[in-house]
Write an enzyme that holds these catalytic residues in place. Structure first.
Site: not given
Ligand code: NAI
Length: 706
Positions: A431, A481
């Site tokens: 994480h 969290n």
């Molecule tokens: P984001 O929406 O910025 O990025 C997600 C990415 O995954 C996008 O580029 C999308 O095209 C791609 N994607 C979607 N389906 C896909 C697939 N089937 N195969 C390959 N790529 C795919 O999301 P973010 O913010 O980067 O979050 C990603 C993960 O990290 C989530 O699980 C979130 O809960 C977790 N997270 C997010 C934090 C934050 O502050 N944004 C902090 C800690 C964890």
């Protein structure tokens, strides 16, 4: 001869070379070696100048922090420095790389100081709640004047060689080969018959010390170090140079230094320092469990987190392949990575060649087969269980045997993801925090089926990419969290009860939080939290006022900084928070709908209501075994959530506050608001009744383990 300290001879010049890897800490062995070397050289009539230098990347980096809790060492340092200063021939400190804390103080006791252009000098003590206690407060002003000395001690930031030369901290900046240049400098002194030049013989310009001067520096100390006293104490010690003879000044410094060591701020800062080392240790893991290789990484999802994680790997020199679902989303992600590096170039953090080198380590793909060779693959796609399970099935099909398969999920059940594939033992949570290339914290989440080797490898991965890891077990929110939940809940509720976002944030910031939680909501995006709560509504208590302030703002399209309106109002391209009556009106309306009464609150109530649930939840996390130790909880909140290090993290702070007081507080609010959110953790009740602390609890558990 002492293995750390050697004497080399170049005709009539002696060079004391100290080699105490990794960073030339002034350990007891280094001190013993230097003492011996100085005695040898003092007796040698053929020596006409002495150079002191270190092997490795830097001059001395300071005292041995492991000695901090032991008996005071000031007298020993004083005597050893006096030997340097008392030498009958010129004693030259040749300072390459960084000279930090006690290392710089040692150089001040030499007669001359020289350094290459890349050298840096720093006295970081006040940030640790202490003062330079090895002569620094008495010698530095004698060399550079009161104003420069206070600037350096209070800033606690690296000063470069040019600036150091300008203020008289060093005598010469030496370009070219440093070892040769240093010898030339010594030869020049001998030729010019420049003898010893003792810092302690110099006088401080007392004229500088006016009432205005003192007032200015006291105000500066309070501004830079609110809630703390070390900087004020440092000013007292420095000022004494204008009235006390050198030796009396040293004694005063010693007294003040020892006083600072017993303050809460010093004990708290040192606690966090050691806690960050301790957090890397995994309880109960057999020592012979070796980490797997980590030569290459894969990332699934080129979004905010995926891109940041990729940068963290490339910064550490590890090749990384990012996979996204379409070429378009992949290109978008890689463009963000590129522009992140570009802004590092613009800010002078790296040069264009370094950017190119790191970008070359980052590849992109849309085919899972391209991840087949990766030692670790981190999934960072949208937060959806179905999607993540699909991604893990793909990974299961292509990843090589033994590859670590990690998820960056914040809210999903890692055990469920692991159980959905054929190799649950290789699945683990990693994480990261946003921005993942900047934030030091990494929660390593150990699933029910994660193998010891997977856990060990994940901790090794953290070291490799320079993160501070904390091991957690699976639960909703993990450590950080989960503790945030009650803290934010009360902050939000207080705004419904009529407090302005600024008032709530100010109270939290005055306590020492890096940023008030409502400003954090605006920065992260109000929609992010609201969406998490919507998806997870079934987990939350049946409280109609629960997380309603953010929901009310979200309902009218206030998303935070990204659209200029959230708890505060923002001008375009500017993060300055402006109060916004419109936001207050929306909050008041929602309060009326929910029949939440508006009233005034004391600062004390605001702070207690936000902090107590956070502390209480931390204690629950301990009793449930989600965290390994109380100090790990402190690391999570200091490294990931801006909790003030000088308060030692939430668990250290709970001990400082007193567990009985925390318990009474929880009971007081339980009586007022009901038990839904205010039930004290059983471990809190137990420890408070037994008169024990969380530190005791940690210690006992370590004893049990050992
Ligand atoms: P984001 O929406 O910025 O990025 C997600 C990415 O995954 C996008 O580029 C999308 O095209 C791609 N994607 C979607 N389906 C896909 C697939 N089937 N195969 C390959 N790529 C795919 O999301 P973010 O913010 O980067 O979050 C990603 C993960 O990290 C989530 O699980 C979130 O809960 C977790 N997270 C997010 C934090 C934050 O502050 N944004 C902090 C800690 C964890």
């Amino acid at each position: 001869m002492n293995p750390i300290v050697q004497i080399q001879r170049h005709e009539d010049i002696a060079v004391i070379v100290v080699d105490n890897p990794p960073v030339n800490t002034i350990t007891a062995a280094a001190r013993a070696g230097m003492r011996e070397a100085l005695d040898t050289l003092a007796a040698d009539k053929n020596v006409r100048a002495v150079l002191l230098r270190c092997a490795g990347n830097n001059f001395f980096t300071g005292a041995d922090i492991n000695e901090f809790s032991g008996p005071p060492r000031e007298a020993e340092y004083r005597e050893l420095w006096a030997k340097f200063e008392g030498l009958g021939v010129p004693m030259i400190a040749a300072m390459h790389g960084s000279s930090i804390g006690g290392g710089l103080e040692l150089a001040l006791a030499c007669h001359y100081r020289i350094a290459p252009p890349t050298a840096k000098f720093m006295l970081p003590e006040v940030t640790l709640g202490i003062i330079p206690g090895a002569g620094g407060t008495q010698r530095l002003p004698r060399l550079v004047g009161l104003n420069n000395a206070l600037r350096m001690i209070l800033d606690a930031k690296p000063v470069d060689a040019g600036k150091a030369r300008e203020m008289g901290l060093i005598d010469e900046v030496i370009s070219g080969d440093f070892a040769t240049g240093a010898l030339h400098f010594a030869q020049k002194l001998i030729a010019q018959k420049d003898g010893p030049r003792r810092t302690s013989d110099r006088q401080v310009d007392a004229g500088e010390l006016t009432a205005d001067f003192t007032a200015k520096w006291l105000a500066e100390a309070r501004r830079l170090y609110p809630n703390r006293t070390a900087a004020l104490t440092a000013i007292e010690a420095v000022q004494a140079t204008t009235r006390l003879p050198f030796n009396e000044g040293l004694l005063l410094e010693e007294k003040l230094a020892n006083q600072t060591k017993s303050t809460v701020e010093a004990r708290a800062s040192i606690h966090v320092f050691f806690a960050e080392r301790e957090s890397r240790k995994i309880e109960g893991l057999p020592a012979d469990v070796a980490p797997r290789p980590l030569a290459s990484a894969g990332i699934v999802g080129a979004g905010t987190m995926g891109g940041g994680i990729a940068i963290a790997f490339a910064n550490a020199g590890v090749p990384v392949t990012i996979l996204d679902v379409t070429q378009e989303s992949l290109s978008r992600g890689l463009a963000v990575v590129d522009s992140t590096y570009e802004s590092m170039v613009k800010r002078g953090r790296i040069d264009a060649a370094e950017k190119a080198r790191r970008m070359k380590l980052i590849g992109g793909t849309v085919r899972y087969g391209d991840l087949a060779g990766c030692d670790v693959i981190i999934e960072a796609v949208f937060e959806s269980m179905d999607l993540k399970k699909r991604v893990f099935r793909e990974l299961d099909a292509v990843a090589k045997p033994g590859a670590i398969l990690a998820t960056n999920t914040s809210t999903l059940d890692i055990d469920e993801i692991a159980a959905s594939i054929g190799r649950p033992q290789d699945v683990i949570g990693l994480h990261f925090f946003s921005p993942a290339n900047v934030m030091p914290l990494l929660e390593v989440v150990r699933g029910k089926q994660s193998s010891d080797q997977a856990v060990r490898t994940a901790m090794e991965l953290a070291r490799l990419i320079r993160k501070t890891p904390v091991l957690a077990r699976v639960c909703y929110g993990f450590i950080g969290n989960r503790m945030m939940e009650g803290y934010a809940r009360e902050a939000l509720l207080l705004t419904l009860e009529g407090e302005s976002p600024r008032r709530v944030d100010t109270v939290l910031e005055q306590f020492g939080m890096a940023m008030g939680i409502l400003a954090v909501f605006d920065m992260a995006g109000i929609d992010v939290g609201v969406n998490v709560h919507r998806t997870n509504a079934h987990r939350y208590p049946p409280d109609p006022t629960y997380y309603q302030a953010d929901a009310a703002l979200h309902a009218v399209g206030r998303l935070g900084q990204k659209n200029g309106k959230g708890f505060y109002r923002y001008e375009k391209g500017d993060r300055t928070r402006h109060d916004d009556p419109e936001a207050s009106a929306i909050l008041a309306r929602r309060a009326a709908e929910l029949a939440v009464q508006q009233r005034a609150h004391s600062d004390e109530e605001i702070l207690e209501r936000c902090l107590y649930p956070l502390l209480n939840e931390g204690i629950r996390i301990l009793e449930e075994g989600i965290a390994q130790r109380a100090s790990d909880v402190d690391v999570v909140w200091c490294a990931g959530y801006g909790f003030p290090r000088y308060r030692g993290g939430p668990m250290f702070y709970a001990d400082t506050l007193g567990l009985p007081k925390l318990l009474e507080g929880m009971q007081k609010y339980r009586d007022r608001f009901g038990p839904m959110h205010w039930e004290p953790a059983p471990l809190l009740v137990q420890l408070a009744l037994e008169g024990r602390t969380l530190a005791d609890w940690d210690k006992e558990r370590r004893g049990v383990e050992a």
